[in-house]
Scaffold this active site. Structure first.
Site, PDB file in Angstrom:
ATOM      1  N   LYS A  53      -5.303   2.396 -13.762  1.00  0.00           N
ATOM      2  CA  LYS A  53      -4.501   1.182 -12.834  1.00  0.00           C
ATOM      3  C   LYS A  53      -4.739  -0.613 -13.474  1.00  0.00           C
ATOM      4  O   LYS A  53      -4.182  -1.116 -14.191  1.00  0.00           O
ATOM      5  CB  LYS A  53      -4.057   1.597 -11.837  1.00  0.00           C
ATOM      6  CG  LYS A  53      -3.595   2.505 -11.451  1.00  0.00           C
ATOM      7  CD  LYS A  53      -2.642   1.855  -9.643  1.00  0.00           C
ATOM      8  CE  LYS A  53      -4.635   1.825  -8.861  1.00  0.00           C
ATOM      9  NZ  LYS A  53      -4.930   2.561  -8.240  1.00  0.00           N
ATOM     10  N   ARG A  60       2.177   1.222  -0.795  1.00  0.00           N
ATOM     11  CA  ARG A  60       1.187   1.989  -0.687  1.00  0.00           C
ATOM     12  C   ARG A  60       1.344   2.970   0.222  1.00  0.00           C
ATOM     13  O   ARG A  60       1.951   3.956   0.706  1.00  0.00           O
ATOM     14  CB  ARG A  60       0.032   2.360  -0.403  1.00  0.00           C
ATOM     15  CG  ARG A  60      -1.123   2.048  -1.242  1.00  0.00           C
ATOM     16  CD  ARG A  60      -2.513   1.987  -0.507  1.00  0.00           C
ATOM     17  NE  ARG A  60      -3.109   1.778  -2.251  1.00  0.00           N
ATOM     18  CZ  ARG A  60      -4.621   1.024  -2.064  1.00  0.00           C
ATOM     19  NH1 ARG A  60      -5.119   0.664  -1.279  1.00  0.00           N
ATOM     20  NH2 ARG A  60      -5.178   1.778  -3.438  1.00  0.00           N
ATOM     21  N   ARG A  77     -17.935   4.837 -12.557  1.00  0.00           N
ATOM     22  CA  ARG A  77     -17.901   3.287 -12.276  1.00  0.00           C
ATOM     23  C   ARG A  77     -18.789   2.698 -10.812  1.00  0.00           C
ATOM     24  O   ARG A  77     -18.983   1.409 -10.306  1.00  0.00           O
ATOM     25  CB  ARG A  77     -16.337   3.585 -11.572  1.00  0.00           C
ATOM     26  CG  ARG A  77     -15.606   2.257 -11.328  1.00  0.00           C
ATOM     27  CD  ARG A  77     -14.608   1.715 -11.462  1.00  0.00           C
ATOM     28  NE  ARG A  77     -14.163   1.886  -9.474  1.00  0.00           N
ATOM     29  CZ  ARG A  77     -12.590   2.277  -9.420  1.00  0.00           C
ATOM     30  NH1 ARG A  77     -11.869   1.717 -10.390  1.00  0.00           N
ATOM     31  NH2 ARG A  77     -12.348   2.061  -7.966  1.00  0.00           N
ATOM     32  N   ARG A  99     -19.381  -0.300  -5.512  1.00  0.00           N
ATOM     33  CA  ARG A  99     -18.358  -0.499  -5.044  1.00  0.00           C
ATOM     34  C   ARG A  99     -18.715   0.652  -4.002  1.00  0.00           C
ATOM     35  O   ARG A  99     -19.257   2.286  -4.559  1.00  0.00           O
ATOM     36  CB  ARG A  99     -17.027  -0.284  -5.613  1.00  0.00           C
ATOM     37  CG  ARG A  99     -16.546  -1.190  -5.407  1.00  0.00           C
ATOM     38  CD  ARG A  99     -14.973  -1.129  -6.462  1.00  0.00           C
ATOM     39  NE  ARG A  99     -14.534  -0.027  -4.973  1.00  0.00           N
ATOM     40  CZ  ARG A  99     -12.803  -0.312  -5.905  1.00  0.00           C
ATOM     41  NH1 ARG A  99     -12.484  -0.573  -6.818  1.00  0.00           N
ATOM     42  NH2 ARG A  99     -12.288   0.099  -5.350  1.00  0.00           N
ATOM     43  N   ARG A 159      -9.287   9.091   0.556  1.00  0.00           N
ATOM     44  CA  ARG A 159      -8.734   8.132  -0.555  1.00  0.00           C
ATOM     45  C   ARG A 159      -7.642   8.703  -1.653  1.00  0.00           C
ATOM     46  O   ARG A 159      -6.617   8.248  -0.717  1.00  0.00           O
ATOM     47  CB  ARG A 159      -9.406   7.494  -1.524  1.00  0.00           C
ATOM     48  CG  ARG A 159      -9.652   6.250  -0.792  1.00  0.00           C
ATOM     49  CD  ARG A 159     -10.691   5.467  -1.045  1.00  0.00           C
ATOM     50  NE  ARG A 159     -10.642   4.823  -2.180  1.00  0.00           N
ATOM     51  CZ  ARG A 159     -11.630   4.462  -3.190  1.00  0.00           C
ATOM     52  NH1 ARG A 159     -13.032   5.118  -3.391  1.00  0.00           N
ATOM     53  NH2 ARG A 159     -11.708   3.934  -4.437  1.00  0.00           N
TER      54      ARG A 159
END
Ligand code: IMP
Ligand code: MG
Length: 374
Positions: free
Chosen positions: A194, A269, A308, A314, A326
């Protein structure tokens, strides 16, 4: 729902019911004032045809009905050049005449009417209008009956037109002054791409990208109040409460009032958030053009996310359990959004596996289609 007439958009403004109530009141008051006098009602065409038809049905006593024609409008701007009156065959001398107007705007038309009827020897001349725009009114002439006062914005419907269209609508719509916008919701599980795609789309379509996650992370990094609040939730792989997110989103939209449109990424969401977003956009005279889901399977996504996580540091991207958590959240809460937006005919999905450029191409095809349809 908004409507489009020629090149302009209009949104519902005065309902048929509200018009009905206003006409009821006018008819009752007028009948009271005129007593046993049999009035000659004169509708000013074209705009007044619907109002006159409904009004005289409500007038509780005998009356005569006639029409004249006069026009002062071209497009959406009032013009000064009033044309002459045509169509009055009745002798109105010694009569009580009530001019029935759909709308009085600058008052130019009204002035001509006063001029013309002033010389006809009427016993009593009164003016009634369904709509009046006090802010636009530039004359000092008396208007005896006003149905509904409205702001100085162009309206259509219930006899009123925009370059010929809209007279047939049973309710009144107000012009939308906001330009066409491209407002997109980008869906996808974490790792679906995204953020990457939003970067390309925002340049291509000149949009503002609002990633709720990025805004939260920015606030957390800078240890703002919002950041501290968000921190506790995000670190557990939980969603931040709706009220917090919506306030933040609102602030971001309001910072960018000149935008061509927005890409909402990471929001909504949940179905509750989707409803809140509709309400919020509506209040800003905006709406979603469409939503697009970037689809990719879980195993591909986990691989991407772990990569990532190594680069970005992160925490929520470094732990497969948190990632799956998630995904579960997404499946459970976000999936119902597909139904929500499908019902609105605003749901689209795009294959999120392939080269970045290919995926941008697929997304662009959807957006171009939305822009053509708007
Ligand atoms: P005025 O002479 O400026 O008072 O304008 C009166 C005429 O302009 C009306 O009879 C309508 O034909 C037109 N008009 C004024 N405002 C509107 C509007 O908002 N929508 C459509 N027509 C309007
Ligand atoms: Mg008129």
């Amino acid at each position: 729902m908004k409507i489009k007439l020629h090149d302009k958009y209009f949104t519902p403004f005065v309902s048929a019911k509200e018009i009905d109530v206003a006409l009821d009141k006018m008819a009752a008051k007028m009948a009271d004032d005129l007593g046993d006098e049999i009035p000659v009602f004169i509708g000013v065409l074209n705009g007044s045809f619907m109002m006159v038809s409904d009004f005289v049905k409500k007038y509780p006593k005998p009356c005569e009905v006639s029409f004249v024609k006069l026009a002062s409008y071209e497009g959406v701007e009032s013009t000064e050049d009033i044309q002459h009156l045509i169509g009055l065959s009745e002798d109105v001398s010694g009569r009580t005449v009530v001019i029935l107007e759909d709308i009085i705007d600058t008052g130019n038309t009204l002035e001509s009417i006063y001029d013309i009827f002033g010389g006809k020897g009427t016993k009593d001349l009164r003016i009634a209008t369904l709509f009046h725009k006090p802010e636009a009114y530039r004359k000092d002439l008396k208007i005896d009956y006003i149905g509904i006062e409205i702001p100085n914005k162009f309206i259509v419907g219930y006899g009123l037109d925009y370059n010929g269209l809209g007279r047939d609508l049973p309710e009144v719509y107000q012009i939308k002054n906001t330009q066409h916008m491209t407002n997109i919701v980008l869906f996808g599980k974490p790792g679906a791409g995204k953020g990457t795609q939003a970067e390309f789309l925002k340049t291509k379509y000149n949009l503002v990208h609002i990633s709720t996650g990025d805004v939260f992370r920015f606030n957390m990094k800078n240890d703002t109040e919002l950041g501290k609040l968000a921190k506790s939730f995000i670190h557990e792989g939980q969603l931040v409460p709706d009220s917090v997110t919506i306030d933040m989103l609102q602030a971001e939209v309001e910072k960018n009032t000149d935008a061509n449109g927005f890409i909402f990424d990471g929001f909504p969401r949940t179905a509750a958030q989707a409803k809140a977003l509709d309400v919020f956009l509506e209040s800003k005279n905006m709406e979603l053009s469409g939503t697009v889901a970037l689809e990719a399977n879980d195993e591909v996504l986990i691989e991407r996310l772990l990569e990532r996580g190594k680069v970005s540091g992160r925490a929520d991207d470094q732990d497969e359990t948190k990632i799956r958590n998630r995904f579960d959240e997404y499946n459970e809460k976000t999936a119902p959004l597909i139904d929500f937006y499908t019902t609105q005919e605003k749901f689209h999905s795009v294959n999120g596996i392939g080269s970045i450029a290919d995926i941008t191409g697929r997304l662009s095809a959807v957006i171009d289609l939305l822009n053509v349809k708007a």
